[in-house]
Design an enzyme around this catalytic site. Structure first.
Site, PDB file in Angstrom:
ATOM      1  N   SER A 275      -7.352   6.973  -0.720  1.00 53.06           N
ATOM      2  CA  SER A 275      -8.217   6.217   0.173  1.00 53.06           C
ATOM      3  C   SER A 275      -8.033   6.823   1.564  1.00 53.06           C
ATOM      4  O   SER A 275      -7.852   8.042   1.680  1.00 53.06           O
ATOM      5  CB  SER A 275      -7.826   4.748   0.086  1.00 53.06           C
ATOM      6  OG  SER A 275      -8.777   3.938   0.706  1.00 53.06           O
TER       7      SER A 275
ATOM      8  N   HIS B   4     -11.925   6.396  -2.321  1.00 50.07           N
ATOM      9  CA  HIS B   4     -12.708   5.333  -1.675  1.00 50.07           C
ATOM     10  C   HIS B   4     -13.422   5.976  -0.502  1.00 50.07           C
ATOM     11  O   HIS B   4     -12.815   6.645   0.312  1.00 50.07           O
ATOM     12  CB  HIS B   4     -11.790   4.246  -1.121  1.00 50.07           C
ATOM     13  CG  HIS B   4     -11.006   3.542  -2.184  1.00 50.07           C
ATOM     14  ND1 HIS B   4      -9.842   2.873  -1.914  1.00 50.07           N
ATOM     15  CD2 HIS B   4     -11.228   3.388  -3.509  1.00 50.07           C
ATOM     16  CE1 HIS B   4      -9.383   2.340  -3.039  1.00 50.07           C
ATOM     17  NE2 HIS B   4     -10.198   2.646  -4.010  1.00 50.07           N
TER      18      HIS B   4
ATOM     19  N   ASP C 298      -5.160  -0.606  -4.468  1.00 50.86           N
ATOM     20  CA  ASP C 298      -5.828  -0.078  -5.657  1.00 50.86           C
ATOM     21  C   ASP C 298      -4.982   1.065  -6.218  1.00 50.86           C
ATOM     22  O   ASP C 298      -4.472   1.886  -5.472  1.00 50.86           O
ATOM     23  CB  ASP C 298      -7.225   0.429  -5.272  1.00 50.86           C
ATOM     24  CG  ASP C 298      -8.092   0.729  -6.486  1.00 50.86           C
ATOM     25  OD1 ASP C 298      -7.753   0.249  -7.594  1.00 50.86           O
ATOM     26  OD2 ASP C 298      -9.106   1.431  -6.324  1.00 50.86           O
TER      27      ASP C 298
END
Lengths: 285, 187
Positions: free
Chosen positions: B10, B37, B130
């Site tokens: 991310s 992401h 995540d």
């Protein structure tokens, strides 16, 4: 919770066969990885502690089937989703459709209707709405009710308005709806040419000939064999030189149809080739 | 092709990828899948940017794309990326998971069902948890778990969560990642 192995592949397979035999809804050719997630999700949401419990509910309570279908099928959609796709429709496809006396468009898997209203707006702005018929179908009757109403959350309008502008929209997006409390009700003149009906891509046949078929983010949930079957259904339902629009990550590339269709832009829009060209092509390859 | 190498990242992980990709062997014998992401708009640029950094082929796959050795698959924005038994990619536009689509957890746990103990899963820099559940699934199937050394991460939350909440086999500095991947090559 992430896929606790509540569900074993063989059990799921068996249940899907049972549902097909009992109710005529056939999910056995849905993409395995995805349907397993969906079934798992429904177990979590409806608080089944075991797969057997879900199975019991489904087999013994026919009324639960509707709920199951609603949760298994993904109903995430938005107006003018992927604005560049709608821009290509507006600039490249609708002008071609304008040459037909009557335009028939099939939106397969229309969900709650956001896409069909988007198409109607483009048809209106290209002055084609009067001679266009929009056939919007879905497997799930309850989403069709919503689609028919054309009432969407007001909170979405900012996003939809941006999408609309990015797709080449010419007007004030807010002219197309009336705001009422938390909802936006879309104008009746957009709805006049829409026909809503249930249609199951797995089991139902072609019901007309169209110049444009749009089916976005439905085929990703089907396995390859079922995809091939649905592509054949679309091919049978599309006039020569008709257009097929798919989701941004769906493709004819891995399908038999590929050689008879020509991708018209960088968007996921294909045009069916004329019969004679198809013959020439098939002779060559 | 029995092995899969998964990378989830991310905020702050693009920088790491740009360092790792040029060092990867030009003839990897397995595919790599990257789940990043990212915000919707700069997409096509991202695949181009990564492609420019490696002689391997970086692809933003369509649905049903078959995995090939030596290709790098970048999860498309706004879809979850799943794997099928026949080693093709299934895309899925269902609800976000951990506020994310694509979700690292979903791809990791889907991939390990197919590749079992030959699954390698690496978590890079990020501000989200995540990946933790996915790493647990990889470990439960005897796969190998890796995390970027949090000290080297621009945002250390994600690798820290990975290390503290799941069992991590290797903690790597960005400069060590490419060599680790290249060593997995089977001749």
């Amino acid at each position: 919770m992430i896929e606790p192995d509540l569900i074993r592949d063989e059990e799921l397979e068996k249940l899907l066969i049972e549902i097909a035999e009992l109710y005529g809804y056939d999910f056995t050719q849905y993409s395995k990885a995805s349907i397993k997630r969906r079934v798992n999700r429904i177990c979590v949401i409806d608080k089944f502690t075991s797969f057997a419990e879900l199975r019991y509910q489904l087999i013994k309570q026919p009324s639960y089937l509707q709920r199951f279908i609603e949760e298994i099928t993904v109903n995430v959609t938005e107006m003018f989703r992927d604005p560049s796709f709608y821009k290509a429709l507006r600039d490249d496809v609708f002008p071609q459709l304008g040459t037909y006396p009557i335009i028939r468009i099939w939106l397969a898997g229309c969900s709650t209707g956001e896409e069909v209203y988007s198409l109607a707006i483009i048809a209106k702005e290209t002055n084609l709405i009067q001679k266009t018929l929009f056939y919007a179908t879905d497997i799930n009757p309850s989403v069709l009710e919503k689609a028919r109403d054309g009432i969407f959350p007001l909170s979405q309008m900012k996003l939809y308005s941006e999408n609309y502008i990015n797709s080449g929209g010419l007007k004030n997006f807010s002219d197309y709806y009336t705001a009422n409390y938390d909802f936006a009700r879309f104008n009746d003149d957009l709805k006049q040419k829409m026909i809503f009906s249930t249609h199951n891509l797995v089991s139902d046949r072609s019901f007309n000939e169209f110049q444009l078929i749009i089916c976005r983010n439905v085929l990703i949930y089907f396995d390859k064999d079922l995809q091939a079957k649905v592509f054949k259904l679309f091919d049978d339902s599309l006039e020569h030189l008709g257009f097929l629009g798919l989701g941004s990550k769906e493709t004819l590339r891995f399908s038999q149809l590929d050689k008879h269709y020509h991708q018209i832009s960088t968007e996921k829009i294909w045009r069916k080739q004329k019969e004679d060209k198809r013959l020439i092509k098939s002779n060559h390859f | 092709m029995d092995t899969i190498f998964l990378i989830g990242g991310s905020a702050g992980s693009l920088k790491v990828l740009l360092e790792v990709l040029p060092e990867l062997s030009a003839n990897l014998t397995f595919p790599i899948i990257i789940i990043l992401h990212r915000k919707g708009y700069v997409d096509s640029q991202l695949v181009n940017l990564l492609n420019a950094k490696t002689s391997l082929n970086v692809i933003e796959p369509d649905d049903k794309e078959p995995l090939s050795p030596g290709n790098i698959y970048l999860a498309p924005p706004d879809y979850h990326l799943l794997l099928e038994q026949d080693k093709t990619i299934s895309l899925d536009f269902s609800e976000k998971f951990n506020f994310s689509r694509p979700s690292i957890d979903i791809t990791f746990s889907s991939a390990v069902k197919i590749f079992k103990e030959n699954t390698f899963a690496l978590i890079l820099s990020g501000a989200n948890a995540d990946g933790v559940e996915g790493l647990k699934a990889v470990k439960a199937n005897n796969g190998t778990t890796l995390a970027q050394n949090p000290i080297t991460a621009e945002v250390n939350y994600m690798p820290l969560q990975a290390i503290t909440q799941s069992k991590i086999d290797f903690v790597l500095n960005p400069s060590e990642i490419a060599a680790f991947i290249n060593k997995l090559n089977v001749s």
